[in-house]
Write an enzyme that holds these catalytic residues in place. Structure first.
Site, PDB file in Angstrom:
ATOM      1  N   HIS A  88       0.846  -1.194   0.000  1.00  0.00           N
ATOM      2  CA  HIS A  88       0.000   0.000   0.000  1.00  0.00           C
ATOM      3  C   HIS A  88       0.881   1.243   0.000  1.00  0.00           C
ATOM      4  O   HIS A  88       2.033   1.208   0.443  1.00  0.00           O
ATOM      5  CB  HIS A  88      -0.891   0.011   1.236  1.00  0.00           C
ATOM      6  CG  HIS A  88      -2.020  -0.957   1.175  1.00  0.00           C
ATOM      7  ND1 HIS A  88      -3.142  -0.824   1.939  1.00  0.00           N
ATOM      8  CD2 HIS A  88      -2.202  -2.084   0.440  1.00  0.00           C
ATOM      9  CE1 HIS A  88      -3.985  -1.812   1.675  1.00  0.00           C
ATOM     10  NE2 HIS A  88      -3.421  -2.602   0.775  1.00  0.00           N
ATOM     11  N   GLU A 106       0.929   3.943   1.798  1.00  0.00           N
ATOM     12  CA  GLU A 106       1.433   4.391   3.092  1.00  0.00           C
ATOM     13  C   GLU A 106       2.649   3.592   3.528  1.00  0.00           C
ATOM     14  O   GLU A 106       3.632   4.160   4.017  1.00  0.00           O
ATOM     15  CB  GLU A 106       0.346   4.244   4.176  1.00  0.00           C
ATOM     16  CG  GLU A 106      -0.897   5.048   3.913  1.00  0.00           C
ATOM     17  CD  GLU A 106      -2.002   4.282   3.207  1.00  0.00           C
ATOM     18  OE1 GLU A 106      -3.172   4.523   3.506  1.00  0.00           O
ATOM     19  OE2 GLU A 106      -1.682   3.431   2.343  1.00  0.00           O
ATOM     20  N   CYS A 123      -6.233   2.099   5.845  1.00  0.00           N
ATOM     21  CA  CYS A 123      -6.868   0.854   6.275  1.00  0.00           C
ATOM     22  C   CYS A 123      -6.233   0.432   7.612  1.00  0.00           C
ATOM     23  O   CYS A 123      -5.275   1.061   8.074  1.00  0.00           O
ATOM     24  CB  CYS A 123      -6.661  -0.222   5.208  1.00  0.00           C
ATOM     25  SG  CYS A 123      -4.953  -0.816   5.097  1.00  0.00           S
ATOM     26  N   CYS A 180      -2.385  -0.137   7.358  1.00  0.00           N
ATOM     27  CA  CYS A 180      -1.603   1.086   7.195  1.00  0.00           C
ATOM     28  C   CYS A 180      -1.650   1.962   8.442  1.00  0.00           C
ATOM     29  O   CYS A 180      -0.644   2.572   8.807  1.00  0.00           O
ATOM     30  CB  CYS A 180      -2.064   1.837   5.963  1.00  0.00           C
ATOM     31  SG  CYS A 180      -1.706   0.905   4.451  1.00  0.00           S
TER      32      CYS A 180
END
Length: 147
Positions: free
Chosen positions: A52, A54, A82, A85
């Protein structure tokens, strides 16, 4: 630079992700001096489920600092993090998180749950809605195109 300026940098990375067929999420990490020390975009389709934006930005910022502790740093991300993250932000000790669009399905800074309200001991200042319309537009356009 302002919150909006940094979010526009994250939006550029989100657009890059969309052009590669990834969910358009981009992130940058800024240190106390205002320098961008970490950049990331979603790459789950290229690699694995943990790639992801992040987490990519956290990895790059940690490498730049030579330390996993990102105390004093701000994460700018185009979509609310999420749980994975948000946990990465906690573990890296990011001091501030600024996000664009809410995530009604997995948002973990208030939309579904706010992990920072739980008893993990980690704290961060959270600001949502920065460049929200631009972030939402990029996300909705991407999903319309694949449906």
């Amino acid at each position: 630079m302002s919150h909006e300026d940094y979010m526009l940098e994250a939006l550029k990375l989100a657009q890059e992700a969309a052009e590669c067929g990834e969910t358009p999420v981009g992130a940058v990490i800024v240190d106390e001096s205002g320098a961008i020390i970490g950049r990331g975009r979603n790459r789950t389709e290229e690699r694995d489920a943990t790639c992801h934006a992040e987490l990519e930005a956290i990895r790059e910022a940690s490498k730049a600092r030579g330390d996993f502790r990102l105390t004093g740093c701000t994460l700018y991300v185009t979509m609310e993090p999420c749980p994975m993250c948000a946990g990465g932000c906690m573990n890296s000790r990011v001091s501030r998180i600024v996000y664009g669009a809410k995530d009604a399905r997995a948002g973990s800074l208030g939309s579904v749950i706010n992990l920072y309200m739980e008893r993990y001991g980690a704290r961060a200042e959270i600001t949502g809605g920065v460049c929200e319309e631009e972030c939402k537009k990029l996300l909705s356009g991407f999903f319309k195109g694949i449906r």
